[in-house]
Enzyme design. Structure first.
Site, short mmCIF file in Angstrom:
data_model
loop_
_atom_site.label_atom_id
_atom_site.label_comp_id
_atom_site.label_asym_id
_atom_site.label_seq_id
_atom_site.Cartn_x
_atom_site.Cartn_y
_atom_site.Cartn_z
N GLN A 1 0.83 -1.20 0.00
CA GLN A 1 0.00 0.00 0.00
C GLN A 1 0.87 1.25 0.00
O GLN A 1 0.35 2.36 -0.18
CB GLN A 1 -0.89 0.02 1.25
CG GLN A 1 -1.83 -1.17 1.36
CD GLN A 1 -2.50 -1.20 2.72
OE1 GLN A 1 -3.41 -0.41 2.98
NE2 GLN A 1 -2.05 -2.10 3.58
N VAL B 1 3.61 4.16 -0.96
CA VAL B 1 3.93 4.90 -2.18
C VAL B 1 5.36 5.41 -2.15
O VAL B 1 5.76 6.22 -2.98
CB VAL B 1 2.94 6.06 -2.40
CG1 VAL B 1 1.53 5.54 -2.60
CG2 VAL B 1 2.98 7.06 -1.25
N ASP B 2 6.17 4.93 -1.17
CA ASP B 2 7.51 5.47 -0.96
C ASP B 2 8.59 4.81 -1.80
O ASP B 2 9.72 5.29 -1.88
CB ASP B 2 7.90 5.40 0.52
CG ASP B 2 7.73 4.00 1.13
OD1 ASP B 2 7.91 3.00 0.40
OD2 ASP B 2 7.44 3.93 2.34
N HIS C 1 -1.47 1.41 -4.33
CA HIS C 1 -1.91 2.81 -4.31
C HIS C 1 -0.99 3.72 -5.12
O HIS C 1 -1.03 4.94 -4.95
CB HIS C 1 -2.02 3.31 -2.87
CG HIS C 1 -3.04 2.57 -2.07
ND1 HIS C 1 -2.97 2.41 -0.70
CD2 HIS C 1 -4.18 1.92 -2.46
CE1 HIS C 1 -4.01 1.72 -0.28
NE2 HIS C 1 -4.75 1.41 -1.32
N GLY D 1 2.53 -4.91 8.98
CA GLY D 1 2.61 -3.48 9.20
C GLY D 1 1.45 -2.67 8.65
O GLY D 1 1.66 -1.60 8.08
#
Length: 371
Positions: free
Chosen positions: A126, A128-129, A153, A266
């Protein structure tokens, strides 16, 4: 399906019971050892890289006054939409460099080792980094990365306009700086002093006392070459109110269909786009193991095994336990298990040596006023 602001029912209380690390390592190893595992990760896996979780202490979703920018607002034509884009891109211009420069932690590399050994076949994140990508970029080619990691995402590292022209985010960051020299000078000063903003996982920075009215959002050069002016530009991130693309949705379901078990790490599963993948796995009667500290949306669902312990404390030992001697003699896996930072965010900021936004706001306001 459109992504909505995540929620967890207030009645949910964590069902996990703290257990000794050795027991957690053995339970997770037993779950992973048969192989063909799919992994689903959330913001919690990036905490040791200095990124605040959305629902951790002082996380943005814990603030009852939090009001995100929605997709329709960012993409709206006219003055109101332009104002939303000025706000978004100024805050993102300040917040993107810390995300861009963040390094993967021991959890990212442990998951990468499990993928490299083929115990984990597919990873859905999930986040976006782009930190999962960084953990494997020296080992896999770009096609393997693309085939093995699904960004549910999207990603902060790419940008596109409403007509589909795409750009590298670093390039767009330069265009933003060139169009706003006062803010570029402000960012240069921050870099010289080593000061970093208090950045959220999506690259957004909260600024107070700052006017966005004069911030320039550069136009799309692709559109200009086609004879039109357009500055309706967004990152390749799924905003609240925006639908996940059909291709990504179908691929996420296919990953759940083809795996034998699902390991979730996480995440509170507050976002329904992730929670529905858990529900799909349960409908298919796939074993599910959840590793997360604190309450999750899945805690009331029977049949889910949950372990409450930070992944950074145990996951490398899990990999060594699962792979045995291969963890020693395979040079790529050995390197992965020796890599990764451990730099959780401070109460004041983003990772080690950062500072809160309070002193930034006054300087930022001066930058906004210009000379």
């Amino acid at each position: 399906m459109r992504v909505s602001v995540p929620t967890i029912p207030h009645t949910v209380v964590s069902s996990g019971v703290p257990i000794p690390p050795a027991e957690a390592i053995e339970r997770i190893s037993t779950f992973l050892r048969p192989g063909n595992v799919a992994v689903l990760t959330g913001a919690g896996v990036s905490v040791d890289s200095g990124v605040k979780a959305y629902r951790g202490k002082d996380g943005r979703y814990m603030n009852p006054n939090y009001k995100p920018i929605f997709y329709h607002q960012l993409m709206e034509n006219g003055p109101r939409g332009h104002a939303y884009r000025q706000r978004y891109w100024l805050r993102s211009y300040i917040g993107y460099p810390p995300v861009r420069d963040t390094l993967p932690n021991t959890t990212h590399f442990a998951i990468a080792a499990l993928q490299h050994s083929k115990n984990v076949i597919n990873l859905i994140t999930q986040n976006v980094d782009g930190l999962h990508h960084k953990a494997v970029k020296h080992v896999w080619d770009s096609r393997t990365v693309q085939d093995s990691i699904l960004e549910l995402h999207g990603t902060l590292h790419r940008v596109h306009c409403k007509f589909g022209h795409g750009f590298d985010r670093d390039q767009f960051q330069e265009w933003l700086g060139d169009a706003n020299p006062e803010w570029k000078a402000y960012m240069d000063d921050m870099e010289k002093t080593g000061q970093k903003p208090k950045t959220n996982p999506d690259g957004d920075v909260a600024l107070e006392g700052v006017s966005y009215d004069n911030y320039v959002v550069p136009g799309c050069p692709g559109c200009l070459s086609e004879g039109r002016r357009n500055n309706v530009i967004k990152p390749d991130v799924i905003f609240f109110g925006e639908s996940i693309g059909q291709e990504v949705r179908d691929r996420s379901y296919r990953i759940i269909n083809e795996c034998d078990r699902l390991f979730i790490i996480g995440t509170t599963l507050a976002t329904y786009s992730a929670f529905r993948l858990l529900k799909h796995a349960m409908e298919l009667k796939k074993p599910v193991l959840l590793l997360n500290v604190g309450p999750t949306r899945a805690d009331s669902i029977p049949g889910i095994d949950k372990i409450e312990i930070p992944s950074g404390q145990i996951l490398r030992e899990v990999v060594r336990n699962v792979l045995g001697t291969r963890a020693t003699y395979d040079p790529s896996i050995r390197e992965m298990l020796e890599s990764g930072i451990v730099d959780p965010p401070t109460d004041e900021g983003y990772g080690d040596g950062t500072q809160a936004n309070a002193p930034l706001n006054a300087v930022a306001a001066a930058a906004a006023r210009g000379p």
